[in-house]
Write a protein that holds these residues in place. Structure first.
Motif, short mmCIF file in Angstrom:
data_model
loop_
_atom_site.label_atom_id
_atom_site.label_comp_id
_atom_site.label_asym_id
_atom_site.label_seq_id
_atom_site.Cartn_x
_atom_site.Cartn_y
_atom_site.Cartn_z
N UNK A 241 -6.03 9.45 89.50
CA UNK A 241 -4.75 9.06 88.48
C UNK A 241 -3.50 9.46 89.27
N UNK A 242 -2.52 9.33 88.44
CA UNK A 242 -1.25 9.89 88.81
C UNK A 242 -0.63 11.04 87.90
N UNK A 243 0.08 11.88 88.63
CA UNK A 243 0.96 12.88 87.83
C UNK A 243 2.24 12.63 87.77
N UNK A 244 2.90 11.66 88.28
CA UNK A 244 4.16 11.48 88.30
C UNK A 244 4.54 9.84 87.93
N UNK A 245 5.62 9.68 88.00
CA UNK A 245 6.31 8.16 87.75
C UNK A 245 6.78 7.80 88.92
N UNK A 246 6.66 6.27 89.15
CA UNK A 246 7.43 5.94 90.42
C UNK A 246 7.67 4.43 89.92
N UNK A 247 8.73 3.72 90.57
CA UNK A 247 9.07 2.30 90.55
C UNK A 247 9.04 1.70 92.08
N UNK A 248 8.63 0.57 92.32
CA UNK A 248 8.87 -0.24 93.45
C UNK A 248 8.87 -1.60 93.08
#
Length: 671
Positions: free
Chosen positions: A469-476
């Motif tokens: 899973x992911x622990x942070x956020x990101x935008x691409x």
């Protein structure tokens, strides 16, 4: 069948922890109702309900088995379910279609882990229950202690309808608190009915106090009865029984009965209680509406020498042999070839099924567990069945390359029959991975491949089914462009990912406005995200518990297509996840260890060395019950070690508790 006919029908299940005596109880029910003329024995491997060769060899129930019996003019459709956690999907799909349940408790052990799990499932599906405290002839059995554990551990109002006469080896009968009579079985002979006699003097006071509590609970279910009770009037027994029925169906309390199924004591009163207090299909929280168009739920699939059979529960309308019906879950038409009433491994052909029926259907080609059958393709879809997580993987391949096609067919059939099994390819090794809820489930599945499909396989060591899973956020922002002479491919999109709470799964949101991406391409974006999530970019494990939001994008009039946007979305997700602090999740098991007090320190120390957390201990007779949480990775081979440190006297059970972030050392090995 109209609602008046429902009165003489009960659809019930028998559920319990493994070894509580569930199948033994069911076998006695078959005998007393006249369905069987001999009593099957689990130890002898000749039970009616455990008819599968593996069930008889292992002495446990693996598959839910259905049969139909009759008692006092009432038809009872009965499903015997497994007690082992590895086969929990069988309990889930049975409870989804049943109107009531008998929960069997071990009179010594009380509320055990799998009983509690099954109880919560019954809560989820709003299934009214009776409690049958079994094995009261065993050393250490204590009826009132088990009643107390029902109230403490399950949070229910347990309402005894009986008190046991005698204890342990001297258990010989029950006091019926409504009639204030004693039912005594002088012999273990199942053909001998109980002798009705006066209550033993030493139990008179306890019986009067218990009856007062029973009448008070009944009186609370109706104003007229309550007024009569407050005035001190004698309450008519028929009115009391009707009130107890209302309270049971509403979940106000759970009637409790006593017995020893193995010694043929207490089964007839249990059957009386099933008829008296459990709901018909026309009653209860999930009441069936008999009238109206066909609506039926497929809850189980099996395949044998006769072909594939789909088990269905009909909620409304009729289903006739030769009918063409629609799968409302997919919109596809299906034709019904034959209908069968099921009696364990025997079948009786039927011309039609009506509301309330649970039966088998042959001829359906693409129906899966949880699909809805209806007269119209646009009919309402019934609530489906939640499938538990798979926590263990094994790599599997044929011993002979010539068996590859047969293995593929066999695995496909197993996964179709049992939705808690998963099948996927390891992205690095290319191996086929079969995933399930436990080692026993996978062992049974592999044996089925050999016995049913004639395929000999090589199986790798069981491995933990990690997740990521992911622990942070990101935008691409991702641009997919491909030009090769003919029509090109063009898709551009901006994707944002963010973590969700454990157990949430995958959530997709679309915030694109103004037609930057045509509406017909949005489903393809979601499909690309879900496809890419099947094998995460960080460690190759399924990606879970995240939200993907489609923020923006652009398209080309000629070159954009659903395929282009699906590919773009998959690539964007992989890129975004690697920027959003990916982590590996490991399954953490809820473990219960029962050990003699002499070995308590050694058992606790061993659990702590396995990265476990002990969060409770309770006395159970002369033993101690430990509750702990331990990563699954540390539990392989535990039973052998536990026996070694306890001189073979300790035992344990475990089931999936939750997924948690794995330590970096474990994550590095997993990746």
């Amino acid at each position: 069948m109209n609602s008046n006919n429902f009165r003489n029908l009960r659809n019930i299940g028998v559920i319990a922890h493994v070894d509580a005596g569930k199948t033994t109880t069911t076998e006695r029910i078959l005998f007393y109702t006249g369905e069987n003329h001999r009593i099957g024995d689990v130890n002898d491997g000749n039970t009616t309900m455990d008819f599968d060769p593996q069930e008889r060899a292992r002495g446990i129930t693996i598959h839910s088995a259905a049969t139909t019996v009759h008692w006092q003019g009432t038809q009872i459709n009965l499903i015997d379910t497994p007690g082992h956690i590895d086969f929990n999907i069988e309990v889930r799909r049975s409870l989804r279609v049943l109107d009531g349940a008998v929960v069997v408790f071990d009179g010594v052990a009380g509320v055990e882990p799998q009983t509690e799990t099954n109880w919560r499932l019954a809560d989820e599906y709003r299934v009214p229950r009776l409690a049958f405290i079994n094995k009261l002839d065993r050393v250490g059995a204590d009826f009132l202690r088990v009643v107390a554990s029902l109230q403490e551990r399950l949070g229910v109002r347990a309402l005894p309808l009986q008190l046991p006469i005698g204890a342990e080896g001297d258990f010989r009968g029950v006091v019926d608190l409504l009639t204030m009579q004693a039912l005594v079985w002088d012999r273990d002979d199942a053909s001998a009915p109980p002798r009705v006699q006066a209550i033993p003097p030493e139990l008179q006071s306890a019986a009067e106090a218990a009856r007062a509590r029973l009448l008070e609970a009944a009186a609370e279910q109706g104003d007229a009865l309550l007024d009569a009770w407050l005035r001190g009037d004698e309450l008519p027994l028929d009115d009391v029984r009707a009130a107890l029925r209302r309270g049971t169906i509403a979940g106000a309390f759970v009637p409790v009965l006593a017995g020893s199924a193995f010694r043929n004591r207490g089964v007839e009163p249990l059957l009386d209680a099933v008829v008296a207090y459990l709901p018909s299909p026309g009653e209860g929280p999930a009441a069936a509406a008999a009238e109206g168009p066909l609506s039926a739920l497929a809850f189980k699939l099996t395949a044998d020498d006769h072909g594939a059979m789909v088990f269905v529960r009909v909620y409304s309308g009729k289903l006739k042999r030769g009918d063409t019906v629609f799968n409302a879950s997919t919109g596809k038409a299906e034709r019904v070839s034959r209908l069968y009433e099921i009696h364990a491994d025997q079948r009786v052909e039927r011309d039609e099924l009506v509301a309330g029926d649970i039966a088998g259907v042959v001829g359906l080609k693409e129906v899966l567990t949880g699909h809805t059958l209806a007269e119209r393709k646009d009919a309402a879809v019934l609530e489906s069945i939640v499938v538990p997580e798979a926590v263990i993987d094994v790599a599997i391949e044929p011993r002979k390359q010539a068996d590859a096609a047969a293995l593929s067919k066999g695995l496909g059939m197993l996964v179709r029959e049992d939705p808690s099994l998963r099948l996927r390819q390891d992205p690095d090794s290319g191996q086929t991975l079969l995933s399930g809820m436990g080692e026993l489930q996978l062992e049974v599945s592999i044996e089925k491949l050999r016995a049913r499909f004639g395929v000999e396989v090589q199986v790798g060591r069981p491995q933990v089914a990690y997740r990521e899973t992911i622990a942070g956020t990101a935008e691409v922002r991702h641009l997919h462009r491909k030009q090769s002479g003919g029509p090109g491919q063009f898709a551009e999109l901006t994707l944002r990912v963010a973590p969700l709470p454990r157990g949430t799964g995958i959530r997709f949101e679309n915030t694109v406005v103004g037609g930057a991406i045509p509406r017909e391409f949005i489903p393809a974006v979601e499909a690309g995200i879900r496809r890419a999530a099947q094998s995460g970019p960080f460690a190759g494990y399924p990606l879970v518990d995240f939200e993907a939001t489609l923020v923006d994008g652009s398209h080309h009039v000629r070159d954009s297509s659903a395929l282009a946007f699906e590919l773009a979305a998959a690539a964007a997700l992989r890129e975004a996840v690697m920027k959003a602090s990916p982590v590996v999740l490991e399954p953490v098991m809820a473990v219960e260890v029962i050990t003699p007090a002499d070995y308590l320190g050694d058992v606790i120390g061993d659990l702590l060395r396995r990265r476990g957390h002990v969060h409770g201990q309770d006395a159970r007779g002369n033993a101690v019950v430990l509750s702990a949480e331990v990563p699954l990775e540390q539990m392989f081979g535990y039973i052998g070690h536990l026996r070694a440190i306890s001189s073979g006297r300790a035992q344990f059970t475990m089931q999936l508790g939750h997924y948690a972030e794995a330590p970096k050392s474990i994550a590095a090995l997993a990746a």
